[in-house]
Design a protein around this motif. Structure first.
Motif, PDB file in Angstrom:
ATOM      1  N   GLN A 101       0.826  -1.206   0.000  1.00  0.00           N
ATOM      2  CA  GLN A 101       0.000   0.000   0.000  1.00  0.00           C
ATOM      3  C   GLN A 101       0.863   1.261   0.000  1.00  0.00           C
ATOM      4  O   GLN A 101       1.756   1.422   0.837  1.00  0.00           O
ATOM      5  CB  GLN A 101      -0.900   0.018   1.234  1.00  0.00           C
ATOM      6  CG  GLN A 101      -1.790   1.258   1.348  1.00  0.00           C
ATOM      7  CD  GLN A 101      -2.554   1.299   2.661  1.00  0.00           C
ATOM      8  OE1 GLN A 101      -2.039   0.903   3.702  1.00  0.00           O
ATOM      9  NE2 GLN A 101      -3.794   1.773   2.604  1.00  0.00           N
ATOM     10  N   ASP A 102       0.589   2.163  -0.963  1.00  0.00           N
ATOM     11  CA  ASP A 102       1.188   3.505  -0.978  1.00  0.00           C
ATOM     12  C   ASP A 102       0.115   4.484  -0.516  1.00  0.00           C
ATOM     13  O   ASP A 102      -0.867   4.730  -1.234  1.00  0.00           O
ATOM     14  CB  ASP A 102       1.677   3.880  -2.378  1.00  0.00           C
ATOM     15  CG  ASP A 102       2.876   3.058  -2.805  1.00  0.00           C
ATOM     16  OD1 ASP A 102       3.691   2.707  -1.925  1.00  0.00           O
ATOM     17  OD2 ASP A 102       2.994   2.757  -4.010  1.00  0.00           O
ATOM     18  N   PHE A 117       0.983  -8.957   5.371  1.00  0.00           N
ATOM     19  CA  PHE A 117      -0.199  -9.780   5.149  1.00  0.00           C
ATOM     20  C   PHE A 117      -1.443  -9.061   5.676  1.00  0.00           C
ATOM     21  O   PHE A 117      -1.522  -8.738   6.853  1.00  0.00           O
ATOM     22  CB  PHE A 117      -0.065 -11.130   5.855  1.00  0.00           C
ATOM     23  CG  PHE A 117       0.759 -12.129   5.100  1.00  0.00           C
ATOM     24  CD1 PHE A 117       0.177 -12.908   4.107  1.00  0.00           C
ATOM     25  CD2 PHE A 117       2.110 -12.272   5.374  1.00  0.00           C
ATOM     26  CE1 PHE A 117       0.930 -13.828   3.407  1.00  0.00           C
ATOM     27  CE2 PHE A 117       2.870 -13.192   4.678  1.00  0.00           C
ATOM     28  CZ  PHE A 117       2.287 -13.974   3.690  1.00  0.00           C
ATOM     29  N   TYR A 118      -2.397  -8.839   4.796  1.00  0.00           N
ATOM     30  CA  TYR A 118      -3.688  -8.309   5.215  1.00  0.00           C
ATOM     31  C   TYR A 118      -4.587  -9.442   5.707  1.00  0.00           C
ATOM     32  O   TYR A 118      -5.488  -9.231   6.514  1.00  0.00           O
ATOM     33  CB  TYR A 118      -4.346  -7.571   4.050  1.00  0.00           C
ATOM     34  CG  TYR A 118      -5.622  -6.868   4.422  1.00  0.00           C
ATOM     35  CD1 TYR A 118      -5.598  -5.674   5.131  1.00  0.00           C
ATOM     36  CD2 TYR A 118      -6.858  -7.409   4.079  1.00  0.00           C
ATOM     37  CE1 TYR A 118      -6.768  -5.028   5.486  1.00  0.00           C
ATOM     38  CE2 TYR A 118      -8.035  -6.774   4.424  1.00  0.00           C
ATOM     39  CZ  TYR A 118      -7.989  -5.578   5.130  1.00  0.00           C
ATOM     40  OH  TYR A 118      -9.148  -4.944   5.491  1.00  0.00           O
ATOM     41  N   ALA A 166      -8.531 -19.826  12.344  1.00  0.00           N
ATOM     42  CA  ALA A 166      -7.855 -18.773  13.102  1.00  0.00           C
ATOM     43  C   ALA A 166      -7.078 -17.867  12.167  1.00  0.00           C
ATOM     44  O   ALA A 166      -6.551 -18.300  11.130  1.00  0.00           O
ATOM     45  CB  ALA A 166      -6.905 -19.383  14.137  1.00  0.00           C
ATOM     46  N   ASN A 167      -7.035 -16.574  12.527  1.00  0.00           N
ATOM     47  CA  ASN A 167      -6.202 -15.588  11.844  1.00  0.00           C
ATOM     48  C   ASN A 167      -4.862 -15.501  12.575  1.00  0.00           C
ATOM     49  O   ASN A 167      -4.803 -15.597  13.802  1.00  0.00           O
ATOM     50  CB  ASN A 167      -6.875 -14.212  11.879  1.00  0.00           C
ATOM     51  CG  ASN A 167      -8.246 -14.228  11.242  1.00  0.00           C
ATOM     52  OD1 ASN A 167      -8.404 -14.254  10.040  1.00  0.00           O
ATOM     53  ND2 ASN A 167      -9.280 -14.212  12.086  1.00  0.00           N
ATOM     54  N   PHE A 168      -3.795 -15.272  11.798  1.00  0.00           N
ATOM     55  CA  PHE A 168      -2.463 -15.166  12.398  1.00  0.00           C
ATOM     56  C   PHE A 168      -1.801 -13.854  11.975  1.00  0.00           C
ATOM     57  O   PHE A 168      -1.850 -13.481  10.788  1.00  0.00           O
ATOM     58  CB  PHE A 168      -1.597 -16.354  11.978  1.00  0.00           C
ATOM     59  CG  PHE A 168      -2.084 -17.675  12.525  1.00  0.00           C
ATOM     60  CD1 PHE A 168      -1.675 -18.114  13.765  1.00  0.00           C
ATOM     61  CD2 PHE A 168      -2.977 -18.455  11.797  1.00  0.00           C
ATOM     62  CE1 PHE A 168      -2.129 -19.318  14.282  1.00  0.00           C
ATOM     63  CE2 PHE A 168      -3.441 -19.654  12.299  1.00  0.00           C
ATOM     64  CZ  PHE A 168      -3.018 -20.091  13.543  1.00  0.00           C
ATOM     65  N   VAL A 169      -1.223 -13.169  12.951  1.00  0.00           N
ATOM     66  CA  VAL A 169      -0.499 -11.917  12.715  1.00  0.00           C
ATOM     67  C   VAL A 169       0.906 -12.073  13.292  1.00  0.00           C
ATOM     68  O   VAL A 169       1.061 -12.346  14.481  1.00  0.00           O
ATOM     69  CB  VAL A 169      -1.209 -10.719  13.372  1.00  0.00           C
ATOM     70  CG1 VAL A 169      -0.397  -9.437  13.161  1.00  0.00           C
ATOM     71  CG2 VAL A 169      -2.616 -10.561  12.812  1.00  0.00           C
ATOM     72  N   PHE A 170       1.921 -11.899  12.436  1.00  0.00           N
ATOM     73  CA  PHE A 170       3.299 -12.069  12.877  1.00  0.00           C
ATOM     74  C   PHE A 170       4.057 -10.743  12.750  1.00  0.00           C
ATOM     75  O   PHE A 170       3.899 -10.023  11.757  1.00  0.00           O
ATOM     76  CB  PHE A 170       4.004 -13.150  12.057  1.00  0.00           C
ATOM     77  CG  PHE A 170       3.346 -14.505  12.159  1.00  0.00           C
ATOM     78  CD1 PHE A 170       3.440 -15.246  13.327  1.00  0.00           C
ATOM     79  CD2 PHE A 170       2.624 -15.027  11.090  1.00  0.00           C
ATOM     80  CE1 PHE A 170       2.841 -16.494  13.430  1.00  0.00           C
ATOM     81  CE2 PHE A 170       2.022 -16.263  11.181  1.00  0.00           C
ATOM     82  CZ  PHE A 170       2.128 -17.005  12.355  1.00  0.00           C
ATOM     83  N   GLY A 171       4.881 -10.452  13.740  1.00  0.00           N
ATOM     84  CA  GLY A 171       5.722  -9.256  13.683  1.00  0.00           C
ATOM     85  C   GLY A 171       4.927  -7.979  13.828  1.00  0.00           C
ATOM     86  O   GLY A 171       3.795  -7.957  14.313  1.00  0.00           O
ATOM     87  N   PRO A 174       1.522  -3.487   9.964  1.00  0.00           N
ATOM     88  CA  PRO A 174       0.923  -2.138   9.948  1.00  0.00           C
ATOM     89  C   PRO A 174      -0.597  -2.149   9.821  1.00  0.00           C
ATOM     90  O   PRO A 174      -1.255  -1.156  10.152  1.00  0.00           O
ATOM     91  CB  PRO A 174       1.571  -1.489   8.726  1.00  0.00           C
ATOM     92  CG  PRO A 174       1.970  -2.619   7.846  1.00  0.00           C
ATOM     93  CD  PRO A 174       2.351  -3.739   8.767  1.00  0.00           C
ATOM     94  N   TYR A 175      -1.163  -3.268   9.354  1.00  0.00           N
ATOM     95  CA  TYR A 175      -2.616  -3.342   9.201  1.00  0.00           C
ATOM     96  C   TYR A 175      -3.310  -3.727  10.510  1.00  0.00           C
ATOM     97  O   TYR A 175      -4.495  -3.432  10.691  1.00  0.00           O
ATOM     98  CB  TYR A 175      -2.985  -4.355   8.113  1.00  0.00           C
ATOM     99  CG  TYR A 175      -2.390  -4.018   6.760  1.00  0.00           C
ATOM    100  CD1 TYR A 175      -2.798  -2.890   6.056  1.00  0.00           C
ATOM    101  CD2 TYR A 175      -1.409  -4.831   6.189  1.00  0.00           C
ATOM    102  CE1 TYR A 175      -2.257  -2.575   4.816  1.00  0.00           C
ATOM    103  CE2 TYR A 175      -0.860  -4.530   4.951  1.00  0.00           C
ATOM    104  CZ  TYR A 175      -1.282  -3.395   4.274  1.00  0.00           C
ATOM    105  OH  TYR A 175      -0.740  -3.084   3.054  1.00  0.00           O
ATOM    106  N   TYR A 176      -2.592  -4.380  11.411  1.00  0.00           N
ATOM    107  CA  TYR A 176      -3.167  -4.816  12.688  1.00  0.00           C
ATOM    108  C   TYR A 176      -2.162  -4.560  13.808  1.00  0.00           C
ATOM    109  O   TYR A 176      -1.516  -5.482  14.314  1.00  0.00           O
ATOM    110  CB  TYR A 176      -3.530  -6.313  12.633  1.00  0.00           C
ATOM    111  CG  TYR A 176      -4.454  -6.667  11.503  1.00  0.00           C
ATOM    112  CD1 TYR A 176      -5.809  -6.355  11.561  1.00  0.00           C
ATOM    113  CD2 TYR A 176      -3.967  -7.303  10.356  1.00  0.00           C
ATOM    114  CE1 TYR A 176      -6.661  -6.669  10.519  1.00  0.00           C
ATOM    115  CE2 TYR A 176      -4.808  -7.618   9.314  1.00  0.00           C
ATOM    116  CZ  TYR A 176      -6.154  -7.297   9.396  1.00  0.00           C
ATOM    117  OH  TYR A 176      -6.993  -7.609   8.355  1.00  0.00           O
TER     118      TYR A 176
END
Length: 336
Positions: A101-102, A117-118, A166-171, A174-176
């Protein structure tokens, strides 16, 4: 000649009806690829045991936020991997969307780049109810093309499946920001074959449970196949109600079956909000590795049991007389 061509066309329709009824009655597997693309709605049916399927696409989206005064150009790659696991009704799947995303701040003229990852999700889907399992209820009418293709109220009865994942968010995503590593997701998916050419799919999902990003999500999709069944179109409405973002989206698109195992598609859509306004489109492909095998049924399990020795041998007059007597006895019509 026109009359003969109509007869030939009718025979083809009847044959396709038999094939369609057979495949839906006995398994989730179909002779052609069953893809969730090009929309967001998820089919109630699994893809079949030992079938591995990949669905991927390239997308572009433009967002303008009237309150924050920002403009965004988003390029994305999405991938879905599906595998028929253990039983015909069960499917394991992975869904991922990687966005670049810009984002331009109109007030300052500064552009920020967000790349991550969104969507990053694993889950299981299981078919609870299949209305086509009843063979007697879904037998085609061999004498009427109109009867087989008209709308019937019973066709609104949908197939129903449940999903848990399940959703996974790593690191530092910026989206979450400050999101937990894992959050549950549950969904109910339904699918109705309104006519042989119209299919209605609906999903209701509760997503990112227990986080600051919780949301309810619904989608309703109606697809239509043309006289050439390799081409189909769809329209879709999706609603999102969340803690941080709510919207109503509309999509439409076209899918083309290239081979039994390969499909290409294109879709486009928009939102009706200005916080943000969204215009988007995508090109995609779906491909499957078909390793499905039908289970062989032992002859002893077939109705009537195993074939007895000399069962095809012509019966003598005495045996025929005894058979008739036994038949009357069973009906309560024995003669004295």
């Amino acid at each position: 000649m026109a009359y003969l061509s109509k007869i030939k066309y009718f025979k083809r329709i009847v044959l396709l009806g038999f094939i369609f009824s057979y495949t839906l009655s006995f398994s989730q597997y179909t002779d052609v690829i069953n893809s969730n693309r090009p929309g967001e709605s998820v089919s109630a049916y699994a893809i079949g045991r030992n079938v591995l399927q990949a669905e991927a696409g390239l997308s572009f989206e433009q967002q303008d936020h009237s309150r924050l005064l920002t403009e965004s150009d988003i390029f994305g790659v999405d991938l879905s991997l599906r595998y028929g696991l253990l039983w015909e009704r069960l499917e394991i799947n992975y869904e991922g969307i990687f966005n670049n995303q810009d984002k331009l701040d109109i007030n300052t003229g500064v552009t920020n780049k967000n790349t991550d990852f969104y969507r990053n999700r694993f889950g299981l889907k299981y078919l609870l109810y299949d209305p086509f399992k009843n063979e007697e209820r879904n037998k085609p009418n061999l004498f009427s093309w109109k009867a087989n293709n008209k709308f019937k109220l019973k066709n609104l009865l949908p197939a129903i499946s449940i999903y848990a994942g399940a959703n996974f968010v790593f690191g530092d995503n910026p989206y979450y920001k400050n999101a937990p590593i894992a959050s549950p997701r549950v969904m109910i998916a339904t699918q109705s074959r309104i006519t042989p050419r119209f299919v209605l799919i609906s999903n209701i999902a509760y997503d990112k449970i227990g986080t600051d990003f919780e949301e309810w999500n619904y989608s309703v999709s109606l697809s239509h196949s043309f006289r050439d069944p390799k081409w189909s179109v769809f329209i879709e409405n999706q609603g999102i109600k969340g803690e941080l973002y709510s919207d109503i989206l509309f999509r439409s698109g076209v899918a083309h079956l290239i081979t039994n195992n390969l499909q290409a598609d294109i879709n486009f859509g928009a939102s009706f909000k200005s916080t943000p306004s969204r215009i988007f489109g995508a090109l995609g492909m779906s491909y499957r590795l078909d390793m499905h095998q039908y289970k062989e049924t032992p002859i002893s399990d077939v109705e009537g049991g195993p074939i007895k020795k000399n069962s095809m041998k012509k019966k003598g007059k005495k045996q025929q007389k005894n058979d008739k007597k036994n038949t009357k006895k069973n009906k309560g019509e024995i003669d004295f």
